[in-house]
Design a protein around this motif. Structure first.
Motif, PDB file in Angstrom:
ATOM      1  N   PHE A  50     -79.537  -7.294  53.267  1.00  7.60           N
ATOM      2  CA  PHE A  50     -79.412  -7.571  51.839  1.00  7.60           C
ATOM      3  C   PHE A  50     -78.303  -8.585  51.618  1.00  7.60           C
ATOM      4  CE2 PHE A  50     -77.181  -7.009  47.848  1.00  7.60           C
ATOM      5  CZ  PHE A  50     -78.212  -7.134  46.935  1.00  7.60           C
ATOM      6  N   SER A  51     -78.554  -9.549  50.736  1.00  7.09           N
ATOM      7  CA  SER A  51     -77.544 -10.539  50.384  1.00  7.09           C
ATOM      8  C   SER A  51     -77.544 -10.785  48.885  1.00  7.09           C
ATOM      9  CB  SER A  51     -77.794 -11.869  51.098  1.00  7.09           C
ATOM     10  OG  SER A  51     -77.685 -11.730  52.492  1.00  7.09           O
ATOM     11  N   ARG A  52     -76.393 -11.203  48.386  1.00 12.96           N
ATOM     12  CA  ARG A  52     -76.275 -11.615  46.985  1.00 12.96           C
ATOM     13  C   ARG A  52     -76.205 -13.141  46.931  1.00 12.96           C
ATOM     14  NH1 ARG A  52     -71.408 -10.037  42.683  1.00 12.96           N
ATOM     15  NH2 ARG A  52     -72.528 -10.742  40.798  1.00 12.96           N
ATOM     16  N   ASN A  53     -77.121 -13.719  46.195  1.00 14.71           N
ATOM     17  CA  ASN A  53     -77.167 -15.168  45.988  1.00 14.71           C
ATOM     18  C   ASN A  53     -77.333 -15.950  47.290  1.00 14.71           C
ATOM     19  OD1 ASN A  53     -76.902 -14.895  43.170  1.00 14.71           O
ATOM     20  ND2 ASN A  53     -74.668 -14.771  43.354  1.00 14.71           N
ATOM     21  N   ARG A  54     -77.900 -15.299  48.307  1.00 18.99           N
ATOM     22  CA  ARG A  54     -78.234 -15.954  49.568  1.00 18.99           C
ATOM     23  C   ARG A  54     -79.570 -15.408  50.054  1.00 18.99           C
ATOM     24  NH1 ARG A  54     -75.651 -14.389  53.749  1.00 18.99           N
ATOM     25  NH2 ARG A  54     -74.603 -12.584  52.856  1.00 18.99           N
ATOM     26  N   PHE A  58     -84.028  -8.870  51.831  1.00 20.92           N
ATOM     27  CA  PHE A  58     -83.848  -8.449  50.447  1.00 20.92           C
ATOM     28  C   PHE A  58     -82.654  -9.211  49.883  1.00 20.92           C
ATOM     29  CE2 PHE A  58     -86.224  -5.028  52.225  1.00 20.92           C
ATOM     30  CZ  PHE A  58     -86.878  -4.366  51.197  1.00 20.92           C
ATOM     31  N   SER A  59     -82.755  -9.650  48.642  1.00 18.49           N
ATOM     32  CA  SER A  59     -81.616 -10.331  48.041  1.00 18.49           C
ATOM     33  C   SER A  59     -81.623 -10.146  46.532  1.00 18.49           C
ATOM     34  CB  SER A  59     -81.609 -11.824  48.387  1.00 18.49           C
ATOM     35  OG  SER A  59     -82.797 -12.453  47.955  1.00 18.49           O
ATOM     36  N   PHE A  60     -80.445 -10.353  45.961  1.00 18.92           N
ATOM     37  CA  PHE A  60     -80.273 -10.314  44.507  1.00 18.92           C
ATOM     38  C   PHE A  60     -79.682 -11.643  44.087  1.00 18.92           C
ATOM     39  CE2 PHE A  60     -77.998  -9.668  40.573  1.00 18.92           C
ATOM     40  CZ  PHE A  60     -78.843  -8.855  39.830  1.00 18.92           C
ATOM     41  N   ARG A  61     -80.347 -12.336  43.173  1.00 18.88           N
ATOM     42  CA  ARG A  61     -79.877 -13.623  42.669  1.00 18.88           C
ATOM     43  C   ARG A  61     -79.511 -13.459  41.205  1.00 18.88           C
ATOM     44  NH1 ARG A  61     -82.504 -18.392  40.518  1.00 18.88           N
ATOM     45  NH2 ARG A  61     -81.470 -20.326  41.196  1.00 18.88           N
ATOM     46  N   ASP A  62     -78.242 -13.643  40.893  1.00 23.63           N
ATOM     47  CA  ASP A  62     -77.760 -13.432  39.526  1.00 23.63           C
ATOM     48  C   ASP A  62     -78.535 -14.275  38.506  1.00 23.63           C
ATOM     49  OD1 ASP A  62     -75.663 -12.562  41.404  1.00 23.63           O
ATOM     50  OD2 ASP A  62     -74.452 -12.231  39.605  1.00 23.63           O
ATOM     51  N   ARG A  63     -78.882 -15.502  38.870  1.00 21.51           N
ATOM     52  CA  ARG A  63     -79.547 -16.399  37.930  1.00 21.51           C
ATOM     53  C   ARG A  63     -80.992 -15.982  37.618  1.00 21.51           C
ATOM     54  NH1 ARG A  63     -77.136 -21.649  37.241  1.00 21.51           N
ATOM     55  NH2 ARG A  63     -75.218 -21.883  38.466  1.00 21.51           N
ATOM     56  N   ASP A  64     -81.507 -14.981  38.316  1.00 19.60           N
ATOM     57  CA  ASP A  64     -82.842 -14.465  37.998  1.00 19.60           C
ATOM     58  C   ASP A  64     -82.840 -13.651  36.712  1.00 19.60           C
ATOM     59  OD1 ASP A  64     -83.992 -15.580  40.260  1.00 19.60           O
ATOM     60  OD2 ASP A  64     -83.796 -13.749  41.457  1.00 19.60           O
ATOM     61  N   HIS A  65     -81.661 -13.398  36.161  1.00 18.69           N
ATOM     62  CA  HIS A  65     -81.555 -12.453  35.050  1.00 18.69           C
ATOM     63  C   HIS A  65     -80.796 -13.046  33.857  1.00 18.69           C
ATOM     64  CE1 HIS A  65     -83.181  -9.167  37.461  1.00 18.69           C
ATOM     65  NE2 HIS A  65     -82.486  -9.677  38.459  1.00 18.69           N
ATOM     66  N   ARG A  71     -72.658 -17.627  34.442  1.00 22.03           N
ATOM     67  CA  ARG A  71     -71.790 -16.656  33.781  1.00 22.03           C
ATOM     68  C   ARG A  71     -72.075 -15.264  34.329  1.00 22.03           C
ATOM     69  NH1 ARG A  71     -70.711 -14.461  28.124  1.00 22.03           N
ATOM     70  NH2 ARG A  71     -72.900 -14.791  27.570  1.00 22.03           N
ATOM     71  N   PRO A  72     -71.041 -14.488  34.714  1.00 24.08           N
ATOM     72  CA  PRO A  72     -71.270 -13.164  35.313  1.00 24.08           C
ATOM     73  C   PRO A  72     -72.146 -12.279  34.433  1.00 24.08           C
ATOM     74  CG  PRO A  72     -68.981 -13.797  35.557  1.00 24.08           C
ATOM     75  CD  PRO A  72     -69.605 -14.826  34.661  1.00 24.08           C
ATOM     76  N   LEU A  73     -73.039 -11.518  35.071  1.00 16.23           N
ATOM     77  CA  LEU A  73     -73.953 -10.658  34.322  1.00 16.23           C
ATOM     78  C   LEU A  73     -73.209  -9.654  33.467  1.00 16.23           C
ATOM     79  CD1 LEU A  73     -76.705 -10.013  37.033  1.00 16.23           C
ATOM     80  CD2 LEU A  73     -76.784 -11.606  35.110  1.00 16.23           C
ATOM     81  N   ARG A  74     -72.152  -9.055  34.012  1.00 20.04           N
ATOM     82  CA  ARG A  74     -71.377  -8.091  33.214  1.00 20.04           C
ATOM     83  C   ARG A  74     -70.833  -8.758  31.953  1.00 20.04           C
ATOM     84  NH1 ARG A  74     -68.428  -3.466  32.839  1.00 20.04           N
ATOM     85  NH2 ARG A  74     -69.136  -2.590  34.813  1.00 20.04           N
ATOM     86  N   PRO A  99     -85.934  -6.504  43.656  1.00 18.03           N
ATOM     87  CA  PRO A  99     -85.111  -7.572  44.226  1.00 18.03           C
ATOM     88  C   PRO A  99     -85.983  -8.688  44.778  1.00 18.03           C
ATOM     89  CG  PRO A  99     -85.357  -5.831  45.816  1.00 18.03           C
ATOM     90  CD  PRO A  99     -86.071  -5.361  44.567  1.00 18.03           C
ATOM     91  N   ARG A 100     -85.362  -9.746  45.218  1.00 12.64           N
ATOM     92  CA  ARG A 100     -86.099 -10.778  45.938  1.00 12.64           C
ATOM     93  C   ARG A 100     -86.465 -10.262  47.331  1.00 12.64           C
ATOM     94  NH1 ARG A 100     -85.425 -16.835  44.824  1.00 12.64           N
ATOM     95  NH2 ARG A 100     -85.179 -16.875  42.562  1.00 12.64           N
ATOM     96  N   LEU A 101     -87.710 -10.478  47.718  1.00 14.16           N
ATOM     97  CA  LEU A 101     -88.170 -10.201  49.077  1.00 14.16           C
ATOM     98  C   LEU A 101     -88.511 -11.526  49.722  1.00 14.16           C
ATOM     99  CD1 LEU A 101     -88.619  -7.367  47.667  1.00 14.16           C
ATOM    100  CD2 LEU A 101     -90.406  -7.004  49.376  1.00 14.16           C
ATOM    101  N   LEU A 102     -87.840 -11.849  50.816  1.00 16.46           N
ATOM    102  CA  LEU A 102     -88.015 -13.142  51.482  1.00 16.46           C
ATOM    103  C   LEU A 102     -87.879 -14.290  50.486  1.00 16.46           C
ATOM    104  CD1 LEU A 102     -90.910 -12.278  53.956  1.00 16.46           C
ATOM    105  CD2 LEU A 102     -88.496 -12.624  54.503  1.00 16.46           C
TER     106      LEU A 102
END
Length: 262
Positions: A50-54, A58-65, A71-74, A99-102
């Motif tokens: 799992f990575s954030r913004n990479r 599995f990954s989580f990209r802040d700009r997807d939301h 600007r931080p999601l919080r 989350p993002r998959l591949l």
């Protein structure tokens, strides 16, 4: 590392049931991940898959939301809460989404649970994406003395489906994440129910082994969601349901709703 995070996996199924003007239904397996926004960097460091913004399995990209910017999601969510007069106090903010998959993701609905410092819910933020690249959110306060299932309503303000009218009212019914989670959404017109959807899943602690198992069960989930949306749209069109053109986007990024009495 399993079991040390609030964040986790919820493996289950989603159902859609359309009542009118033609009956139509579907059910398919899927999963959601629960992310505590304050844990994202620790998840990145603690999980190899799992990575954030990479890019990763599995990954989580802040700009997807939300606003889709840096600007931080919080900060974004606390700004919405402040504008709504809800006075955030720095309590946890948790997000249910795919989350993002591949490197690929599509979330028709993402659900943010906004807590006070004492752990009680202060608000729910329902983030909706359509398939033409637009996004809108519904922010609804939760009563201070609330306990158990959250029930809320909001008038529809955002175009989602070419086969659904805009003059609808949403009703949300959420069993907050614990051993299980459930998010049910209905849309009704003046004559009654039009469509009912629900995701229900069971909790799985996060670990690299759990991510491998989840990926094996849902290897192309995001693509499956998008393909499923278009396939079901074709089936609905063949049943003779008229096409609705998209109206202008809402002027504001967030619409306010209301909680229902317990």
């Amino acid at each position: 590392m399993a079991g040390v995070w609030v964040s986790g996996l919820y493996d289950g199924a989603v159902t859609h049931k359309r009542v009118k003007p033609r009956r139509h239904g579907l059910r398919y397996r899927m999963f959601w991940m629960l992310f505590d926004l304050d844990e994202l960097d620790r998840l990145d460091r603690g999980l190899r898959l799992f990575s954030r913004n990479r890019f990763n399995l599995f990954s989580f990209r802040d700009r997807d939301h939300l606003e889709g910017n840096a600007r931080p999601l919080r900060q974004q969510i606390e700004g919405y809460l402040t504008d709504a007069g809800l006075a955030p106090d720095g309590g946890p903010i948790r997000l249910l989404c795919v989350p993002r998959l591949l490197g690929y993701a599509f979330n028709p609905l993402s659900v943010y649970l906004c807590h006070r410092r004492d752990g009680t819910l202060s608000a729910m933020l329902y983030e909706v994406n359509n398939t033409i690249g637009q996004r809108h959110s519904y922010l609804i306060p939760v009563e201070a003395d609330h306990a158990g299932t959250v029930r809320q309503t909001c008038d529809k303000r955002f175009y989602v489906s070419p086969f659904m009218d805009m003059d609808l009212t949403y009703r949300f019914e959420v069993q907050p994440p614990a051993a299980r989670v459930s998010v049910a959404v209905t849309a009704s017109d003046a004559q009654g129910l039009v469509i009912a959807t629900c995701f229900s899943g069971e909790h799985r602690p996060l670990s690299d082994a759990a991510l491998v198992k989840t990926f094996a069960a849902h290897p192309l989930l995001a693509m499956k969601i998008v393909a499923g949306i278009h396939w079901e749209a074709l089936r609905i069109w063949r049943k003779g349901i008229a096409f609705r053109s998209p109206p202008p986007r809402p002027a504001a990024p967030v619409t306010l709703g209301r909680s229902e009495p317990r």
